[in-house]
Structure formats: C-alpha cells, structure tokens
Write an enzyme that holds these catalytic residues in place. Structure first.
Site, PDB file in Angstrom:
ATOM      1  CD  GLN A 606      -2.931  -0.213   0.232  1.00  0.00           C
ATOM      2  OE1 GLN A 606      -3.747   0.979   0.415  1.00  0.00           O
ATOM      3  NE2 GLN A 606      -3.163  -0.627  -0.996  1.00  0.00           N
ATOM      4  CE  LYS A 669      -1.604   6.808  14.847  1.00  0.00           C
ATOM      5  NZ  LYS A 669      -0.689   7.647  15.279  1.00  0.00           N
ATOM      6  CD  GLU A 673      -7.102   8.004   1.549  1.00  0.00           C
ATOM      7  OE1 GLU A 673      -7.717   9.004   0.883  1.00  0.00           O
ATOM      8  OE2 GLU A 673      -7.705   7.423   2.496  1.00  0.00           O
TER       9      GLU A 673
END
Lengths: 709, 332
Positions: A606, A669, A673
């Site tokens: 990611q 968390k 992004e």
C-alpha cells in the site's frame, strides 16, 4: 521494520497480536493471478447485453434533440435511452446522478444518451449513430486565482470548516524577521485505476427483495445500494450490490457516479436481461471524478532559529457548476506544525467542468505540496537543515484544538528516515553535484493523514463446520481486506487465522462503510472485534454449530480527547539530466508511523503504491483541460502519463514501531493514502537541490528545469 | 466502430488489387495503430485486407546493405545482430518505441505508416483537418506540447510518432512499394509529406500501394550512430524530441554527418542544413549548436493551453549537441 524503535506510549492496544503483524500472503492472490476472480464487467451472468454511452460534445447548453432513428435501425439494438425517453428518477437532488433527466448539459462528456444492444460491437456502432443537436451556451472552464466570482463553500470535504484563523497571521508576517510568500500549484489529476468503472445490472421486476442486482466496481456496496435505491425510488432491500474484487479505485469508486445509475436505468429498460456498462478510458476523464487543480498561496513567518511565528495557506480550486465538491487542501496546515498564528482558507470557482471528487488523500495530498516546498525554501533561506526545521516546529499538542495527540511520531519518522536514506552530512548547496551527466539532489517532506472511523459498520460472526465465518459488506480494492480482516478477527476470537473466514463485498452481508479515508481497517476491524468479544461473551470458548452474533463498530470515546493522525517522512533522490533536463528519481524512501501494522507485506504494498502514485504526480501526471472545449485533451493512458516500471527505481517503505492504545483495539492507523502525501514535495525539493531551480508548479517536467539552448 | 469486411488474400498482388479496387479498403499489418483507430472511430474502412502473412519476414543481405521485409516485426529487427552492429541507431530507435508487446506486433512496413498521436486527431468529437479535411485544426491554440515546430502549416501542426522512421530517414533507407501499376522505390526521406493544405495525406503513397520491404544501404559511418529520445517518462511515451545521428570524424574535424529529428515535424525530419553546417567543422559543442541553429532557423514554436512547445527549440538543440558530443567521443 525493527521493533527496537519503541516510540509509543507505555500503553498498548487492546488486542494482543498473534495473527496481526504477520506478513500473510493475500487470500485472493491466487484467484487474481489465475484469472478466476471476476470483476464487475465479467460478472457471471447469463446472456448479457451491452450498454454504450453517448456523451455530450459541448460543455454547456442543451441537447435539444436526440435523433435515435439510425441507431434503432441497427439489428440487435434493444433500447436507446435519451432525455426524452429515459425513466423519471425519484430523486434528482444530486445533479451528477440525475442521468438523462432533462436536456441540460453541464459539462463536456456528460451522458446525453445510451444504447443497449445484444453485442458490445453493435452498442458501440449504434451509439456513434445517435445524432444529438445542441443549443450551445457560452461556457467557462478556466480556473485562475484572480477570478472575481470565487466563492466560499459552506464546508470542505467531508465536513471541515472552510476557513480557520488563530492569532494574527498578518501581524506575524509584518513582524517576523524572516517571511516567505509563494504560490504553488497542482494540476487537475485523474485517478486512473486499471479496471474502468463498470457495472453489470439486472432488473427482475417480479422479485421483491433483490429485484435490482448490481455487480458494480465500487469501494462500498452499501453506499452504492443506498444511493441507487434513493435515486430510483426503490426500497433498499430491492437492491443487491455485489463486488468481491476491484481493480483499483483510489477514491474514484468511493461515491457512485453517473455510470452506476445509468446501468440501473438501462437494466430497467430491458427487464430480465443483465446489462453491462463499462466506461471507456476516455469517459473516465469526464464521468468518474478527479482531483481539482489547486492554487496555493502559502505564507511562512519565522524566527532566525527556524521557529514558525505563523503559517497560512489560501487555496483556490474548482468545482463543477452542477455539483459542489470542495477539496480540503488547506486542512493539513491546521495541525501539522506549531505556530501561534495561522490562517487557512478555501475559495472555489464553479466552472462548466466535470464533477471533481475523491482522489487518494484528498486534501492532504495536494495540501502538503505547497507548505512542504515552502518549508524547504525557508530552510534554504535560514541556512538550516530541512529535517531539523521540521523537527524545530514539532507541536506538543494539536495546534488547532489543543488536544494531545494519541501518538505522533513524525520526528521519529524524520530521524529514522534520514538515517536510512543517508541524509546526515548532506551538502545543502543546490546545483553542485554533477555525476555522469546528471545533476543529483536530495529532498525531504513530511506526510500526515488523519485516523478516520466511520460511524456505521456491522459484522456477523458465526460458528460453522468447525470454523468461524464472519460477514461484513466491506470492500477490498486491492488493499488486502480479504486477508487483513481475518487476521483481526482471529486475534479477537483467540484462534488461529486459518480457522477464520471473513466474507465481504456483498449487500447480503451486514452494512459496511466505504473503503475511503483510509478508514476500512479501523472501522470494519473494530466491528469484527466487537462481534468477537460478544460472541465469546455469549457462547464462550467452545461454541456450538450455528452460534452467531452481530455487533457494530462502537464510537471511539478517545477521539474526543485526542487528535489522531498517522505521520510519515519522505526522502527522495532526484537526477536531472544536464543536457535534456529529464527528471528521474533514483531513490524514493518513505518512513511512516501508522500505529500497529496489521500485515507488513500488504502494508508495504500500500505504501509503495501510494509513493508510486506520488511519483507520477511529481513528475508527469497532468490532465490538460482545453478551456475552449472544456474537455481533458490527454484522456488516455498513452498521453496521461502515470509512472511506469521504468520510472520506479529504488523504492522503499518502512515504519517505526508505534503503540497507540487510543485509535482502535488493533492499534492501527490507515495506510492506504499516506504514502502519496509527501512524495511530490520531497521530489520537488530534491530537484531544487539538484539544479538550483525551484519548481512550484507540478508536474515537474523537463521544460521547467531545462537551461536555455 | 462500424462493421467491416475482412480479406486475407494469397499474395501481395491480390492484396494490392483488393485495396486498389475499393476506396474504403485499407491494409492491415500488425494493427497496433489501425485497430485503435477503428475502435475510436477515427477511421471507418469498409474492408481490411490482411497482409501480415504476405510480406517477407526476412532480413537479407543486399549489395552491402540489408533488405528488411515489410513483415519483419519491430522486435526482431531491433534484435538482429547485423542491425545492431551496422545500424545501431536503428536498433536503439526501435527499442525506444512503444512496449515489448507492441514491438512484437508492429511491422517494418506498418511502423512508418502510423498516424499522428495528436489527441485532437484521435478524438472524433473535436475538429481536425487531418481526420476531416476542412473542419479546422483544434491543436493550434490548444494543447501543443507534443506538436511540431518545423514544417507546420496553418492547417496542421501534428508530429509523426515513429522512432524507427527517424533512424530510417537518417540512414537514407529506400522504401520498396508495390502498387496497382507495379513496383517503385521511394527514398525514405520522401515517403512522408509535410501537411501544407492537405494534412489528410501523411505520405506520398497512392491508394493501394503497399510497402513490401525497406532497404538499408551500405553506410560504414552508421556503425557509430545513436538514437537519443527525450520524453516525459522513462518508458512508453512518444518523443518530445529525438535525434538520430551518425558522425564521421577525422582528426577533430567532421567529415560527414547524418542527422534526423523526431517529435518536431509532420515527418521524420532529415536535418540536411545541420549536416551541411557540420561538414568540415571542428568538433566542438559550439559547432554542434551552430548546426542545430542552422536547422532550426525556420522553426515556429506553438503557444498552447499547456504552456506550448517553445521549449523544444532549446531541448532539441541541447539533445543534438549532446548526441554529437557523445558520438565524437566514441570516435576519438
């Protein structure tokens, strides 16, 4: 990562990690590699038909007549939808979704007709034969900061205050020994997931529940269901939305767009036949959302030792005249650095352009570009190391609210990242390292992203066949939810992860929030943990076949007491060709503090993906809108450049250990992004260090650093 | 996309007759460009005549040079040991174009016949004189970053997208053509046209004429040749500018140079003025820059909504200087 960097509090998250923290391979990986995972446009249906969009070729006016005669004459054409013939929708309050409800055209590329035919080829041919006559009105598609019609939106995405002020920024600028005032711009950008926006829709009017089935490429099946049901005037239980796999979304599939509504309308025009609608790549540039261009006026007021007296960002950006979307570009400046004086504002131009929407880290991504380059400029002005300047302005509490941070490890990211990157000892002078015909430089920028938890999500956990099977209508948009949610559920149940299955991507399962705002794992994971606890509480450690319980994501009381964000530090090495100005990024490293990492393999993927997208933003991505026509000229992947493999060299992501007991039971968390957030600024800062040329307008193309002939 | 007929004739003669007979017939080679255009509606031919199995896929020795069959895929041409050693500029140009998959499909005969990548040409909702003569040029005053600075007209500012063609132009390749009236040979540098007032015509080929082979003449100086492509990303992008060059240097003086530019004109641009300026010149950055200046005297950059393409003048100059400098260094 190493576990030696203990940078958390002395408290640990509620859930003891066993499966959490393991680098398990994707559960859906084999199916994807083998091609057995189906995507929306290839959903397993019998006897599908195909729908093709007719798009407006004007930016503003009316489609006064739509001549369908020639199209309807083709063999295999089943229906042609026009503003005159399309069904009347129950709700047209969202103008983007009010497909074919009147003849008004609000942007170029808007849907003005659609053809349904027995084959894709016939549908395409017929769509090209639909003749639309327009009454053309003058349009306005040019954004600038000096327009006299800029307006102040009521709030910015999703519900932030439009403007904020603390202290007296003007006074700080007047009195501080060092001030800096610069304008930075980011261009219009398009998400461009590999899988286009697509839906396979089936309307079976004789069925009550589930009369409308939508296999939709989406970041949230339940949000699509509620939106489509409201638009069509159906009960929610009449609509089933299925989406097991998504070939990328990046926010563009977060909110349903016109294509999904059109698919439902097309299906209702041919009851009993499944209709496939996939946007073409070109149509994705007008119908699937995009990131607004931003113009950022940044002010910094500082003491000679680097302490900020004030920081301000005044943002001008665009929205569509038919629907407002106000990107929260100024928001990260509200709590990134300590400074007694502060101002953030947002002004919008409402233009005759497609509707902007979410694109990976809306707000933070463009909004960290200007300020993080400005800090680099300030560091140079002060003769201070840019890492140290950031650390110098580390706040003790959230500067906006005064709340403590649940955890904040920006400094640890900067320190660790600097060490790993080889930053210490860096020669600060720009434009002095020429190696093998390339100017070499390095740059740094910070990143931040909030911890969001959505208010609605429910999970069911049942015991069946010796296994625990959970169900939740969550979405895996390539992020890893299929794999990560079982890890969380396993630890919450206290069983090996192999004994847990979590089914997602279907409104048959309990409602789940959108995969947006990097909130999925926090939200759905918290619902799973709640369900697991209740399951154990009710059925104990030795459940019976068929035992089942349902629980929803609880509110997080700690969010009232703490400011919660993830942080990161990006380091880039940039090479600029001395002859041609070509800009390459030999090294791009990111170090993040994002709570407990649930699955290192998928998390790294990611973060690297976000950084790669940031690299594209830094160097090449630019939707060129021709104001004469109102359309994006370079609307395909040959001309809208995203980073290729050849552009990505030494790309690394890691993280510091962070125990955050407040964010959620997992201590995690969001990470989807933050990887993009500081990348472009780090690259631009490194390009300055390489060349001495300060580029304030993205993308950083070679012409901007090219010396004269 | 309209329905069309498809033929796979037995030989090139039959293929040429089939196309010549029908104004709406076209040849189909690798299809890497034509098929896109069918889908986009840029062209709507009534008949596709498939020549992929008809033209030669051989590379043969001919009089000190090489004859490349029109059916030779770009990937094979780039990998040929003779091409790599005798015409490195060509191998480099081929490998800088497209992607591995596309180079496997694209053919030697088809590559020079690619149409422009001008986005207005490819978008049937915008006027374009090349696609629809007389409708106007949308690129002028629009997005011009990828457009021409040499040989433009008020009707068209498109560029030719091929990399291979730039190398072929520098090498003085010859194009073997079969038409309804028999065979003819066209110098590669004369194959492509400038737009003038008929931008709809990319080349001098008449309807029904088929490229059957391309001859690379013997050219010893080409053993030291280079292709330098400059683009907006590291791979898979068309040239902003490119330079194909071969240099023959003797004792610090240029005896002869072969230079062609890509990305700056409607055709691969043979830079004869630059070549002339270099003949007898001392090897130096100044001479090379003067050669570029000689070629670019008549360059006309375009303003544009994307900032325009004036940067191409400096970029092309600097790229030419760097390429020649590297070649001269190789010679020394």
């Amino acid at each position: 990562m190493t576990d030696t960097d203990m940078t958390g509090t002395d408290m640990t998250p509620a859930l003891a990690p066993h499966a959490i923290g393991r680098d398990l391979a994707r559960r859906d990986g084999a199916a994807k590699v083998r091609g057995t995972a189906f995507y929306a446009d290839e959903s397993p249906v019998e006897n599908p038909v195909y729908c093709r969009i007719v798009a407006s070729t004007i930016a503003r006016g009316r489609a006064v007549s739509v001549d369908t005669g020639e199209a309807e004459g083709l063999d295999g054409v089943l229906a042609v939808l026009t503003p005159a013939t399309a069904e009347r929708l129950a709700s047209t309050s969202d103008a983007e979704l009010a497909v074919l409800q009147d003849d008004r055209v609000g942007f170029r590329g808007q849907i003005v007709g659609a053809v349904v035919a027995e084959s894709f080829e016939v549908a395409r041919d017929a769509a090209a034969r639909v003749r639309v006559e327009y009454e053309v009105a003058a349009h306005d598609a040019a954004l600038s900061a000096d327009r006299d019609d800029l307006y102040t939106p009521d709030q910015v995405n999703p519900t932030y205050e439009t403007d904020t002020a603390q202290g007296d920024m003007a006074a700080a600028m007047a009195s501080a020994p060092v001030t800096l005032e610069r304008t930075y711009t980011t261009p219009m950008l398009h998400n461009n997931p590999m899988e286009p926006h697509a839906t396979t829709a089936l309307w079976e009017p004789d069925r009550g529940a589930g009369a409308l089935t939508l296999y939709d490429s989406t970041q949230g099946v339940h949000p699509v269901r509620s939106t489509v049901a409201a638009v069509l005037g159906l009960d929610e239980d009449q609509v089933r939305v299925v989406c097991p796999y998504v070939g990328g979304g990046f926010g563009s599939k977060g909110m349903p767009h016109a294509n999904t509504v059109l698919a439902a309308m097309a299906a209702r025009a041919v009851p009993g036949r499944p209709v496939r609608v996939a946007l073409t790549r070109q149509q994705m540039f007008s119908l699937a959302g995009y990131r607004t261009p931003t113009i950022q006026q940044v002010q910094l007021a500082a003491q000679r030792d680097g302490a900020l007296d004030g920081i301000a960002i005044d943002v001008v950006e665009q929205t569509s005249r038919i629907k407002e979307f106000a990107e929260q570009t100024g928001v990260p400046t509200r709590n990134m650095y300590a400074a007694p004086n502060r101002r953030t504002t947002h002004r919008l131009a409402a233009l005759d352009v497609p509707v902007p929407s979410w694109m990976r880290a809306p707000g933070e991504c463009p909004g960290m570009f200007g300020p993080e380059v400005a800090l680099d400029e300030l560091a140079a002005e002060l003769g201070m190391d840019p890492v140290e300047l950031r650390i110098r302005n580390e706040p003790d509490v959230d500067p906006e609210t005064g709340k403590p941070f649940s955890t904040r490890n920006l400094v640890a990211c900067l320190r660790r990242g600097a060490e790993q990157f080889g930053w210490p000892g860096r020669d600060p002078r720009p434009g002095v390292r020429l190696e093998g015909g390339w100017w070499i430089g390095t740059g740094v920028a910070s990143a931040t992203y909030p911890v969001y938890r959505m208010p609605v999500s429910t999970a069911v956990i049942g015991y069946s066949g010796g296994r625990y099977v959970a169900r939740i209508g969550a979405a895996d948009i390539g992020t890893g939810a299929w794999t990560v949610l079982p890890q969380i559920a396993a630890d919450a149940l206290g069983v090996p992860v192999q004994e847990v299955e979590v089914l997602i991507g279907d409104t048959e399962y309990p409602p789940a929030s959108v995969a947006g705002g990097s909130s999925g794992t926090t939200t759905w994971g918290s619902a799973l943990v709640a369900a697991a606890e209740q399951f154990r509480g009710k059925f104990g450690a030795d459940p019976h076949e068929g035992d089942e319980i349902e629980a929803s994501v609880p509110e997080n009381a700690a969010s009232e007491r703490f400011a919660m964000h993830a942080y990161g530090a990006h380091f880039a090495e940039v090479a600029v060709h001395a002859d041609t100005g070509e800009v390459r990024v030999p090294r791009l490293h990111g170090t993040f503090a994002a709570g407990r990492i649930v699955n290192p393999r998928l998390a790294r993927s990611q973060l690297l993906g976000g950084m790669t997208m940031g690299l594209g933003m830094a160097l090449m991505e630019d939707s060129v809108l021709d104001p004469r026509t109102g359309h994006v000229v370079n609307h395909d992947l040959a001309e809208y450049h995203v980073a290729t493999n050849a552009d990505v060299a030494d790309l690394r992501a890691d993280w510091v250990h962070e125990d955050d007991p407040h964010v959620n039971p997992m201590g995690s968390k969001g990470i989807g992004e933050i990887g993009i957030v500081g990348t472009a600024a780090a690259v631009a800062n490194a390009a300055w260090h390489a060349t001495g040329v300060r580029v304030r307008d993205l993308p950083l193309t070679l012409d901007k650093v090219l010396p004269p002939a | 996309m309209r329905p069309f007929a498809y033929q796979a004739p037995d030989d090139t003669g039959a293929a040429v007759r089939s196309v010549a007979e029908r104004p709406d017939a076209v040849f189909l080679g690798g299809g890497t460009n034509l098929v896109d255009h069918l889908r986009l509606g840029v062209v709507s031919p009534g008949l596709l005549v498939d020549v992929t199995a008809l033209t030669s896929t051989e590379i043969t020795e001919v009089g000190g040079g090489l004859r490349v069959g029109a059916g030779v895929p770009n990937s094979e041409l780039a990998a040929d040991a003779r091409v790599r050693s005798r015409y490195p500029v060509l191998a480099q140009a081929l490998l800088s174009g497209a992607s591995g998959q596309l180079r496997n499909m694209a053919t030697t005969g088809g590559n020079p016949l690619q149409r422009t990548r001008c986005m207005y040409f490819q978008d049937v909702s915008t006027p374009c004189n090349k696609r629809e003569p007389g409708s106007g040029c949308s690129a002028i005053g629009g997005s011009t970053r990828n457009h021409a600075v040499l040989g433009t007209s008020e009707h068209c500012i498109a560029t030719h997208p091929s990399d291979m063609a730039v190398a072929m132009a520098a090498l003085d390749a010859q194009v073997l053509v079969l038409g309804p009236d028999g065979e003819r040979t066209i110098p590669f540098t004369e194959l492509h046209r400038l737009p003038g007032d008929t931008p709809e015509r990319d080349t001098v080929l008449e309807h029904g004429e088929l490229i059957t082979a391309i001859d690379l003449p013997e050219l010893p100086m080409a053993r030291r040749s280079r292709y330098r492509k400059v683009r907006d990303r590291a791979s898979y992008a068309f040239a902003l500018v490119s330079v194909a060059a071969a240099l023959d240097v003797d004792g610090g003086v240029v005896r002869e140079a072969r230079i062609a530019f890509g990305g700056v004109a409607h055709a691969p641009w043979r830079a004869r003025r630059a070549e002339e300026a270099l003949r007898g010149a001392t090897v130096s950055d100044e001479s090379f820059a003067a050669a570029a200046a000689a070629e670019l005297t008549d360059a006309r950059p375009q303003p544009g909504v994307d900032g325009g393409n004036e940067f191409k003048i400096a970029l092309l100059t600097r790229t030419l200087v760097a390429t020649l400098r590297d070649l001269a260094r190789e010679e020394a």
